[in-house]
Design an enzyme around this catalytic site. Structure first.
Site, PDB file in Angstrom:
ATOM      1  N   HIS A 309       0.849  -1.190   0.000  1.00 31.84           N
ATOM      2  CA  HIS A 309       0.000   0.000   0.000  1.00 31.84           C
ATOM      3  C   HIS A 309       0.880   1.234   0.000  1.00 31.84           C
ATOM      4  CE1 HIS A 309      -3.180   2.792   1.146  1.00 31.84           C
ATOM      5  NE2 HIS A 309      -3.999   1.864   0.704  1.00 31.84           N
ATOM      6  N   ASP A 366      -7.973  -5.320  -0.037  1.00 29.87           N
ATOM      7  CA  ASP A 366      -8.458  -6.146  -1.143  1.00 29.87           C
ATOM      8  C   ASP A 366      -8.058  -7.608  -1.027  1.00 29.87           C
ATOM      9  OD1 ASP A 366      -9.841  -4.192  -2.613  1.00 29.87           O
ATOM     10  OD2 ASP A 366      -7.931  -3.334  -3.256  1.00 29.87           O
TER      11      ASP A 366
END
Ligand code: CMC
Length: 431
Positions: A309, A366
Protein backbone atom coordinates in the site's frame (compact mmCIF):
# COMPACT_ATOMS: atom_id res chain seq x y z
CA UNK A 1 -13.55 22.21 9.31
CA UNK A 2 -10.64 22.46 11.71
CA UNK A 3 -7.99 24.64 10.11
CA UNK A 4 -4.39 23.54 9.95
CA UNK A 5 -2.24 25.85 12.02
CA UNK A 6 0.75 27.78 10.74
CA UNK A 7 3.84 27.23 12.80
CA UNK A 8 7.39 28.22 12.15
CA UNK A 9 8.94 28.30 8.71
CA UNK A 10 11.33 26.10 6.76
CA UNK A 11 14.46 27.68 5.34
CA UNK A 12 15.59 26.67 1.89
CA UNK A 13 18.81 27.75 0.21
CA UNK A 14 18.69 27.81 -3.58
CA UNK A 15 21.24 29.39 -5.90
CA UNK A 16 22.86 30.97 -2.86
CA UNK A 17 19.67 32.69 -1.77
CA UNK A 18 17.80 31.74 1.41
CA UNK A 19 14.01 31.79 1.39
CA UNK A 20 11.47 30.95 4.05
CA UNK A 21 8.49 28.69 3.44
CA UNK A 22 5.56 28.34 5.86
CA UNK A 23 5.09 25.10 7.77
CA UNK A 24 1.54 23.95 8.41
CA UNK A 25 0.61 21.47 11.11
CA UNK A 26 -2.49 19.27 11.18
CA UNK A 27 -4.48 18.23 14.25
CA UNK A 28 -2.57 14.92 14.51
CA UNK A 29 0.72 16.83 14.30
CA UNK A 30 1.24 15.99 10.65
CA UNK A 31 3.62 18.57 9.21
CA UNK A 32 3.89 20.02 5.71
CA UNK A 33 5.96 22.65 4.00
CA UNK A 34 3.79 25.01 1.97
CA UNK A 35 5.65 25.36 -1.32
CA UNK A 36 2.94 27.26 -3.20
CA UNK A 37 5.09 30.41 -3.36
CA UNK A 38 8.30 28.56 -4.30
CA UNK A 39 8.20 29.24 -8.05
CA UNK A 40 7.37 32.90 -7.62
CA UNK A 41 10.24 33.29 -5.16
CA UNK A 42 12.87 31.10 -6.88
CA UNK A 43 11.74 29.96 -10.34
CA UNK A 44 11.78 26.33 -9.14
CA UNK A 45 8.92 23.89 -8.93
CA UNK A 46 8.98 20.61 -7.00
CA UNK A 47 8.63 17.25 -8.72
CA UNK A 48 7.11 14.18 -7.10
CA UNK A 49 5.87 11.58 -9.58
CA UNK A 50 2.92 9.63 -8.27
CA UNK A 51 2.53 12.28 -5.51
CA UNK A 52 4.46 10.10 -3.07
CA UNK A 53 5.13 13.00 -0.75
CA UNK A 54 2.79 15.73 -1.91
CA UNK A 55 -0.28 16.87 -0.02
CA UNK A 56 -2.91 18.22 -2.40
CA UNK A 57 -5.22 19.63 0.27
CA UNK A 58 -6.00 19.87 3.95
CA UNK A 59 -8.94 17.71 4.97
CA UNK A 60 -10.80 17.01 8.21
CA UNK A 61 -12.48 13.79 7.05
CA UNK A 62 -10.09 10.87 7.43
CA UNK A 63 -6.94 10.36 9.46
CA UNK A 64 -4.58 7.61 8.43
CA UNK A 65 -1.32 6.65 10.13
CA UNK A 66 0.23 4.08 7.83
CA UNK A 67 3.14 3.27 10.13
CA UNK A 68 0.85 2.28 13.00
CA UNK A 69 -2.10 0.96 10.99
CA UNK A 70 -4.54 3.61 12.25
CA UNK A 71 -7.62 4.66 10.28
CA UNK A 72 -10.28 7.03 11.61
CA UNK A 73 -13.24 8.74 9.99
CA UNK A 74 -13.84 12.14 11.62
CA UNK A 75 -11.94 10.89 14.68
CA UNK A 76 -13.82 7.58 15.09
CA UNK A 77 -11.76 4.36 14.84
CA UNK A 78 -12.55 2.19 11.83
CA UNK A 79 -12.75 -0.91 14.06
CA UNK A 80 -15.47 0.73 16.19
CA UNK A 81 -17.47 1.94 13.23
CA UNK A 82 -17.20 -1.40 11.43
CA UNK A 83 -18.51 -3.24 14.47
CA UNK A 84 -21.16 -0.87 15.80
CA UNK A 85 -22.35 1.60 13.16
CA UNK A 86 -24.74 1.50 10.24
CA UNK A 87 -23.35 2.34 6.82
CA UNK A 88 -25.72 5.28 6.35
CA UNK A 89 -24.72 6.67 9.75
CA UNK A 90 -21.10 6.54 8.62
CA UNK A 91 -22.05 8.07 5.25
CA UNK A 92 -23.71 10.96 7.08
CA UNK A 93 -20.69 11.34 9.35
CA UNK A 94 -18.25 11.46 6.45
CA UNK A 95 -20.32 13.80 4.31
CA UNK A 96 -21.67 16.21 6.93
CA UNK A 97 -19.01 16.00 9.64
CA UNK A 98 -20.90 14.75 12.71
CA UNK A 99 -22.80 11.65 13.76
CA UNK A 100 -26.51 12.32 13.13
CA UNK A 101 -28.95 12.67 16.01
CA UNK A 102 -31.82 10.18 15.96
CA UNK A 103 -34.15 12.76 14.42
CA UNK A 104 -31.68 13.81 11.74
CA UNK A 105 -30.84 10.19 10.96
CA UNK A 106 -34.48 9.21 10.56
CA UNK A 107 -34.99 12.02 8.05
CA UNK A 108 -31.77 11.14 6.21
CA UNK A 109 -32.83 7.49 5.89
CA UNK A 110 -36.37 8.42 4.86
CA UNK A 111 -35.06 10.72 2.13
CA UNK A 112 -32.73 8.00 0.87
CA UNK A 113 -35.58 5.49 0.82
CA UNK A 114 -37.79 7.87 -1.17
CA UNK A 115 -35.23 8.31 -3.91
CA UNK A 116 -34.36 4.69 -4.55
CA UNK A 117 -35.92 4.30 -7.98
CA UNK A 118 -34.27 5.56 -11.15
CA UNK A 119 -36.13 7.31 -13.97
CA UNK A 120 -37.88 4.62 -16.04
CA UNK A 121 -36.19 5.91 -19.19
CA UNK A 122 -32.79 5.10 -17.69
CA UNK A 123 -33.69 1.41 -17.82
CA UNK A 124 -33.34 1.55 -21.61
CA UNK A 125 -29.63 2.29 -21.24
CA UNK A 126 -29.04 -1.12 -19.72
CA UNK A 127 -30.42 -2.75 -22.88
CA UNK A 128 -27.78 -0.94 -24.92
CA UNK A 129 -24.81 -2.39 -23.04
CA UNK A 130 -23.57 -5.85 -24.02
CA UNK A 131 -24.44 -8.37 -21.30
CA UNK A 132 -20.71 -9.08 -20.94
CA UNK A 133 -19.90 -5.37 -20.44
CA UNK A 134 -17.84 -4.75 -17.32
CA UNK A 135 -20.09 -3.40 -14.53
CA UNK A 136 -17.59 -0.66 -13.61
CA UNK A 137 -17.93 0.81 -17.07
CA UNK A 138 -21.71 0.59 -16.85
CA UNK A 139 -21.74 2.11 -13.37
CA UNK A 140 -19.60 5.07 -14.36
CA UNK A 141 -21.73 5.75 -17.47
CA UNK A 142 -24.99 5.51 -15.54
CA UNK A 143 -23.82 7.76 -12.71
CA UNK A 144 -22.71 10.38 -15.23
CA UNK A 145 -26.05 9.99 -17.04
CA UNK A 146 -27.88 10.94 -13.81
CA UNK A 147 -26.76 14.53 -14.42
CA UNK A 148 -28.91 14.62 -17.57
CA UNK A 149 -32.00 13.79 -15.49
CA UNK A 150 -31.21 16.31 -12.76
CA UNK A 151 -29.96 19.39 -14.64
CA UNK A 152 -29.97 21.47 -11.44
CA UNK A 153 -26.93 19.40 -10.46
CA UNK A 154 -24.95 21.50 -12.99
CA UNK A 155 -24.78 24.22 -10.33
CA UNK A 156 -22.36 21.95 -8.45
CA UNK A 157 -23.74 23.33 -5.20
CA UNK A 158 -22.23 21.49 -2.19
CA UNK A 159 -25.25 22.53 -0.09
CA UNK A 160 -27.71 20.90 -2.51
CA UNK A 161 -28.40 17.90 -0.28
CA UNK A 162 -30.94 16.49 -2.73
CA UNK A 163 -28.20 15.60 -5.26
CA UNK A 164 -26.28 13.81 -2.51
CA UNK A 165 -29.37 11.90 -1.34
CA UNK A 166 -30.24 10.91 -4.90
CA UNK A 167 -26.79 9.64 -5.66
CA UNK A 168 -26.45 7.65 -2.42
CA UNK A 169 -29.79 6.00 -3.01
CA UNK A 170 -29.86 5.45 -6.75
CA UNK A 171 -26.37 4.00 -7.04
CA UNK A 172 -27.60 0.77 -5.38
CA UNK A 173 -30.45 0.50 -7.86
CA UNK A 174 -28.11 1.13 -10.79
CA UNK A 175 -25.68 -1.55 -9.57
CA UNK A 176 -28.44 -4.12 -8.99
CA UNK A 177 -30.27 -3.39 -12.27
CA UNK A 178 -26.98 -3.72 -14.14
CA UNK A 179 -26.35 -7.08 -12.50
CA UNK A 180 -29.84 -8.39 -13.28
CA UNK A 181 -29.52 -7.31 -16.91
CA UNK A 182 -26.12 -9.01 -17.20
CA UNK A 183 -27.65 -12.35 -16.22
CA UNK A 184 -30.76 -11.86 -18.33
CA UNK A 185 -33.15 -11.51 -15.38
CA UNK A 186 -35.88 -8.91 -15.03
CA UNK A 187 -34.87 -6.05 -12.77
CA UNK A 188 -36.19 -6.10 -9.23
CA UNK A 189 -37.52 -2.81 -7.91
CA UNK A 190 -36.47 -1.51 -4.49
CA UNK A 191 -38.47 -2.38 -1.40
CA UNK A 192 -38.44 0.73 0.66
CA UNK A 193 -39.43 -1.00 3.89
CA UNK A 194 -35.95 -2.54 3.95
CA UNK A 195 -32.73 -1.03 5.27
CA UNK A 196 -30.15 0.36 2.84
CA UNK A 197 -28.08 -2.83 2.69
CA UNK A 198 -31.04 -5.24 2.85
CA UNK A 199 -32.73 -3.37 0.00
CA UNK A 200 -29.58 -3.71 -2.06
CA UNK A 201 -29.47 -7.47 -1.45
CA UNK A 202 -33.16 -7.69 -2.33
CA UNK A 203 -32.62 -5.96 -5.69
CA UNK A 204 -29.59 -8.15 -6.39
CA UNK A 205 -30.85 -11.56 -5.36
CA UNK A 206 -34.66 -11.62 -5.25
CA UNK A 207 -36.39 -13.26 -8.22
CA UNK A 208 -39.98 -12.61 -9.30
CA UNK A 209 -42.70 -14.70 -7.65
CA UNK A 210 -40.38 -16.12 -5.02
CA UNK A 211 -40.19 -14.86 -1.46
CA UNK A 212 -36.84 -13.35 -0.51
CA UNK A 213 -35.80 -12.17 2.93
CA UNK A 214 -32.19 -11.05 3.21
CA UNK A 215 -30.26 -12.97 5.85
CA UNK A 216 -29.48 -10.53 8.73
CA UNK A 217 -25.93 -11.87 8.99
CA UNK A 218 -25.35 -11.21 5.29
CA UNK A 219 -26.90 -7.74 5.66
CA UNK A 220 -24.49 -7.06 8.53
CA UNK A 221 -21.56 -8.29 6.42
CA UNK A 222 -22.47 -5.95 3.55
CA UNK A 223 -22.89 -3.11 6.06
CA UNK A 224 -19.40 -3.75 7.45
CA UNK A 225 -17.83 -4.11 4.00
CA UNK A 226 -19.27 -0.79 2.89
CA UNK A 227 -18.10 0.97 6.06
CA UNK A 228 -14.58 -0.39 5.64
CA UNK A 229 -14.43 1.13 2.16
CA UNK A 230 -16.21 4.40 2.94
CA UNK A 231 -13.21 6.74 2.79
CA UNK A 232 -9.45 6.55 2.60
CA UNK A 233 -8.28 10.14 2.24
CA UNK A 234 -6.41 11.20 -0.93
CA UNK A 235 -6.19 7.89 -2.83
CA UNK A 236 -6.22 7.70 -6.64
CA UNK A 237 -10.02 7.77 -7.10
CA UNK A 238 -10.69 10.40 -4.42
CA UNK A 239 -7.94 12.61 -5.77
CA UNK A 240 -9.61 12.17 -9.19
CA UNK A 241 -12.99 13.21 -7.80
CA UNK A 242 -11.42 16.32 -6.28
CA UNK A 243 -9.48 17.13 -9.46
CA UNK A 244 -12.52 16.79 -11.73
CA UNK A 245 -14.68 18.66 -9.21
CA UNK A 246 -12.10 21.45 -8.92
CA UNK A 247 -12.98 22.60 -12.45
CA UNK A 248 -16.56 23.17 -11.26
CA UNK A 249 -17.88 19.96 -12.85
CA UNK A 250 -20.97 18.59 -11.09
CA UNK A 251 -21.06 15.87 -8.44
CA UNK A 252 -22.24 13.13 -10.81
CA UNK A 253 -19.44 13.89 -13.27
CA UNK A 254 -16.81 13.94 -10.53
CA UNK A 255 -18.01 10.65 -9.00
CA UNK A 256 -18.28 9.04 -12.41
CA UNK A 257 -14.60 9.88 -12.99
CA UNK A 258 -13.74 8.52 -9.52
CA UNK A 259 -15.40 5.21 -10.39
CA UNK A 260 -13.16 4.88 -13.44
CA UNK A 261 -10.03 5.70 -11.44
CA UNK A 262 -11.02 3.02 -8.92
CA UNK A 263 -11.37 0.39 -11.64
CA UNK A 264 -7.63 -0.20 -12.21
CA UNK A 265 -6.01 -3.30 -10.70
CA UNK A 266 -3.57 -1.25 -8.61
CA UNK A 267 -6.51 0.42 -6.85
CA UNK A 268 -10.06 -0.95 -6.36
CA UNK A 269 -9.67 -3.46 -9.20
CA UNK A 270 -7.22 -5.36 -6.98
CA UNK A 271 -10.06 -7.31 -5.31
CA UNK A 272 -10.91 -8.91 -8.66
CA UNK A 273 -7.20 -9.39 -9.45
CA UNK A 274 -6.63 -11.15 -6.10
CA UNK A 275 -9.19 -13.84 -6.91
CA UNK A 276 -7.75 -14.29 -10.41
CA UNK A 277 -4.30 -14.69 -8.84
CA UNK A 278 -5.54 -17.23 -6.26
CA UNK A 279 -7.28 -19.18 -9.02
CA UNK A 280 -4.05 -19.22 -11.00
CA UNK A 281 -2.17 -20.63 -7.99
CA UNK A 282 -4.92 -23.20 -7.50
CA UNK A 283 -4.71 -24.21 -11.18
CA UNK A 284 -0.95 -24.68 -10.81
CA UNK A 285 -1.64 -27.26 -8.09
CA UNK A 286 -0.77 -24.83 -5.29
CA UNK A 287 2.69 -23.89 -6.52
CA UNK A 288 3.22 -21.05 -4.01
CA UNK A 289 6.96 -21.19 -4.33
CA UNK A 290 6.93 -20.76 -8.12
CA UNK A 291 4.43 -17.93 -7.83
CA UNK A 292 6.47 -16.12 -5.18
CA UNK A 293 9.59 -16.43 -7.30
CA UNK A 294 7.74 -14.72 -10.15
CA UNK A 295 6.54 -11.94 -7.81
CA UNK A 296 10.09 -11.29 -6.61
CA UNK A 297 11.47 -11.27 -10.15
CA UNK A 298 10.79 -7.69 -11.22
CA UNK A 299 11.11 -8.56 -14.93
CA UNK A 300 8.04 -10.82 -14.68
CA UNK A 301 5.74 -7.85 -14.02
CA UNK A 302 3.81 -10.05 -11.56
CA UNK A 303 2.77 -8.57 -8.21
CA UNK A 304 1.26 -10.18 -5.17
CA UNK A 305 -2.17 -8.62 -5.56
CA UNK A 306 -3.85 -7.46 -2.36
CA UNK A 307 -0.44 -6.78 -0.82
CA UNK A 308 1.34 -3.49 -0.32
CA UNK A 309 0.00 0.00 0.00
CA UNK A 310 1.21 3.50 -0.70
CA UNK A 311 0.43 4.65 2.82
CA UNK A 312 0.25 1.56 5.06
CA UNK A 313 3.63 0.26 6.06
CA UNK A 314 2.04 -2.12 8.55
CA UNK A 315 -1.05 -4.35 8.52
CA UNK A 316 -4.03 -2.55 6.96
CA UNK A 317 -6.61 -2.41 9.78
CA UNK A 318 -9.38 -3.07 7.25
CA UNK A 319 -7.71 -6.31 6.15
CA UNK A 320 -7.78 -7.54 9.77
CA UNK A 321 -11.53 -7.01 10.01
CA UNK A 322 -12.06 -8.73 6.66
CA UNK A 323 -9.93 -11.76 7.52
CA UNK A 324 -12.00 -12.28 10.69
CA UNK A 325 -15.16 -11.79 8.66
CA UNK A 326 -14.09 -14.41 6.12
CA UNK A 327 -13.24 -16.89 8.91
CA UNK A 328 -16.67 -16.36 10.48
CA UNK A 329 -18.90 -15.97 7.42
CA UNK A 330 -17.73 -18.82 5.21
CA UNK A 331 -18.57 -21.60 7.71
CA UNK A 332 -21.89 -19.86 8.48
CA UNK A 333 -22.77 -19.81 4.77
CA UNK A 334 -21.47 -23.39 4.47
CA UNK A 335 -19.02 -22.22 1.84
CA UNK A 336 -15.85 -24.24 1.69
CA UNK A 337 -13.66 -22.07 -0.51
CA UNK A 338 -10.20 -23.50 -1.18
CA UNK A 339 -9.13 -19.98 -2.19
CA UNK A 340 -9.38 -18.90 1.47
CA UNK A 341 -6.82 -21.56 2.40
CA UNK A 342 -4.59 -20.48 -0.48
CA UNK A 343 -4.84 -16.83 0.62
CA UNK A 344 -4.06 -17.73 4.24
CA UNK A 345 -1.02 -19.77 3.15
CA UNK A 346 0.15 -17.01 0.82
CA UNK A 347 -0.13 -14.40 3.55
CA UNK A 348 1.86 -16.58 5.95
CA UNK A 349 4.63 -17.15 3.38
CA UNK A 350 4.77 -13.47 2.38
CA UNK A 351 4.91 -12.18 5.95
CA UNK A 352 7.99 -14.32 6.61
CA UNK A 353 9.74 -13.61 3.31
CA UNK A 354 12.54 -10.99 3.49
CA UNK A 355 11.38 -9.44 0.17
CA UNK A 356 8.06 -8.46 1.76
CA UNK A 357 9.44 -7.79 5.24
CA UNK A 358 12.10 -5.38 3.97
CA UNK A 359 9.57 -3.47 1.89
CA UNK A 360 6.89 -3.41 4.60
CA UNK A 361 4.38 -5.16 2.36
CA UNK A 362 1.28 -6.40 4.22
CA UNK A 363 -2.20 -7.50 3.14
CA UNK A 364 -4.42 -4.58 2.20
CA UNK A 365 -8.22 -4.26 2.14
CA UNK A 366 -8.46 -6.15 -1.14
CA UNK A 367 -6.69 -9.32 -0.03
CA UNK A 368 -9.67 -10.89 1.74
CA UNK A 369 -12.62 -8.81 0.49
CA UNK A 370 -12.92 -10.80 -2.75
CA UNK A 371 -13.19 -14.07 -0.82
CA UNK A 372 -16.06 -12.61 1.20
CA UNK A 373 -17.81 -11.28 -1.93
CA UNK A 374 -17.45 -14.68 -3.56
CA UNK A 375 -19.00 -16.37 -0.54
CA UNK A 376 -21.89 -13.91 -0.74
CA UNK A 377 -22.56 -15.05 -4.29
CA UNK A 378 -21.33 -11.97 -6.11
CA UNK A 379 -19.70 -12.52 -9.50
CA UNK A 380 -16.05 -11.57 -9.72
CA UNK A 381 -16.53 -8.55 -11.98
CA UNK A 382 -18.89 -7.03 -9.39
CA UNK A 383 -16.23 -6.89 -6.66
CA UNK A 384 -14.87 -3.48 -7.62
CA UNK A 385 -18.43 -2.22 -7.95
CA UNK A 386 -18.93 -3.15 -4.28
CA UNK A 387 -15.83 -1.11 -3.45
CA UNK A 388 -17.36 1.83 -5.36
CA UNK A 389 -20.64 1.48 -3.51
CA UNK A 390 -18.77 1.70 -0.23
CA UNK A 391 -16.45 4.53 -1.31
CA UNK A 392 -19.30 6.77 -2.47
CA UNK A 393 -19.72 8.69 0.83
CA UNK A 394 -15.98 9.39 0.81
CA UNK A 395 -16.08 10.77 -2.71
CA UNK A 396 -19.12 12.90 -1.89
CA UNK A 397 -17.68 14.12 1.42
CA UNK A 398 -14.33 15.02 -0.17
CA UNK A 399 -16.01 16.76 -3.13
CA UNK A 400 -18.25 18.70 -0.74
CA UNK A 401 -15.36 19.68 1.53
CA UNK A 402 -13.40 20.96 -1.46
CA UNK A 403 -16.35 22.85 -2.94
CA UNK A 404 -17.04 24.57 0.39
CA UNK A 405 -13.43 25.65 0.82
CA UNK A 406 -13.32 29.43 0.22
CA UNK A 407 -9.69 29.11 -0.89
CA UNK A 408 -10.30 26.31 -3.42
CA UNK A 409 -8.27 26.31 -6.59
CA UNK A 410 -8.56 24.36 -9.81
CA UNK A 411 -6.21 21.35 -9.65
CA UNK A 412 -3.46 21.99 -12.15
CA UNK A 413 -0.04 20.40 -11.59
CA UNK A 414 3.05 21.69 -13.33
CA UNK A 415 5.67 19.64 -15.17
CA UNK A 416 9.29 19.69 -16.15
CA UNK A 417 9.38 19.76 -19.94
CA UNK A 418 11.82 17.30 -21.55
CA UNK A 419 10.91 17.63 -25.25
CA UNK A 420 12.45 19.37 -28.25
CA UNK A 421 13.56 23.00 -28.09
CA UNK A 422 12.02 25.53 -30.48
CA UNK A 423 12.44 24.51 -34.14
CA UNK A 424 11.13 25.60 -37.49
CA UNK A 425 8.14 23.94 -39.15
CA UNK A 426 9.08 22.10 -42.35
CA UNK A 427 6.32 21.95 -45.00
CA UNK A 428 5.17 18.44 -46.01
CA UNK A 429 6.84 18.47 -49.49
CA UNK A 430 10.24 19.38 -47.95
CA UNK A 431 10.40 16.67 -45.23
N1 CMC B 1 4.00 -7.36 -4.94
C1 CMC B 1 5.35 -7.35 -5.11
N2 CMC B 1 6.12 -6.27 -4.91
C2 CMC B 1 5.51 -5.17 -4.50
C3 CMC B 1 4.12 -5.10 -4.28
C4 CMC B 1 3.36 -6.26 -4.51
N3 CMC B 1 2.06 -6.27 -4.32
N4 CMC B 1 3.80 -3.85 -3.88
C5 CMC B 1 4.94 -3.15 -3.84
N5 CMC B 1 5.99 -3.94 -4.21
C6 CMC B 1 7.40 -3.56 -4.23
C7 CMC B 1 7.74 -2.75 -5.47
O1 CMC B 1 8.17 -3.55 -6.53
C8 CMC B 1 8.83 -1.85 -4.93
O2 CMC B 1 10.01 -2.60 -4.86
P1 CMC B 1 11.45 -1.88 -5.07
O3 CMC B 1 11.57 -0.91 -3.96
O4 CMC B 1 12.43 -3.00 -5.04
O5 CMC B 1 11.38 -1.23 -6.42
C9 CMC B 1 8.41 -1.55 -3.49
O6 CMC B 1 7.62 -2.70 -3.11
C10 CMC B 1 7.59 -0.29 -3.35
O7 CMC B 1 6.50 -0.41 -4.25
P2 CMC B 1 5.91 0.82 -5.10
O8 CMC B 1 5.25 0.26 -6.32
O9 CMC B 1 6.94 1.88 -5.26
O10 CMC B 1 4.82 1.33 -4.05
P3 CMC B 1 3.59 2.23 -4.38
O11 CMC B 1 3.28 2.94 -3.13
O12 CMC B 1 3.83 3.04 -5.60
O13 CMC B 1 2.44 1.16 -4.75
C11 CMC B 1 0.60 -0.27 -4.62
C12 CMC B 1 1.40 0.83 -3.91
C13 CMC B 1 -0.67 -0.54 -3.81
C14 CMC B 1 0.19 0.21 -6.02
C15 CMC B 1 1.46 -1.55 -4.71
O14 CMC B 1 1.81 -2.01 -3.42
C16 CMC B 1 0.77 -2.66 -5.51
O15 CMC B 1 0.87 -2.67 -6.73
N6 CMC B 1 0.06 -3.59 -4.81
C17 CMC B 1 -0.70 -4.62 -5.49
C18 CMC B 1 -2.02 -4.04 -5.98
C19 CMC B 1 -2.98 -3.84 -4.84
O16 CMC B 1 -3.19 -4.72 -4.01
N7 CMC B 1 -3.64 -2.67 -4.84
C20 CMC B 1 -4.68 -2.35 -3.83
C21 CMC B 1 -4.24 -1.29 -2.89
S1 CMC B 1 -5.34 -1.14 -1.47
C22 CMC B 1 -6.83 -0.61 -2.13
C23 CMC B 1 -6.76 0.81 -2.50
O17 CMC B 1 -6.98 1.66 -1.63
O18 CMC B 1 -6.49 1.11 -3.67
Amino acid sequence: MVAATMADTAKLTLDGKEIELPIIVGTENEKAIDISSLRAKTGYITIDEGFKNTGSCTSSITFLNGEEGVLRYRGYAIEDLAEKAEFLEVAYLIIYGTLPTEEVYTKFKTDIRRHSIIHEDMKHFFNGFPSSGHPMSILSSMVCALSTYYPDSMDADPDDEMQITRLLSKIRTIVAFGYKKSIGHPVIYPRNDLSYCANFLHMMFAVPAEPYEPDPKVVKAINTLLILHADHEQNCSTATVRLVGSSGANLYAAVSAGILALWGPLHGGANQAVIEMLEEIQASGGDYKGFMEKVKDKSSGVRLMGFGHRVYKSYDPRAKVLKDMADDLLPYLKVNDPLLDIATQLEKIALEDPYFVERNLYPNVDFYSGIVYRALGLPIDMFTVMFALGRLPGWIGQWREMMKDPGKKIGRPRQVYTGENAREFVPLNKR
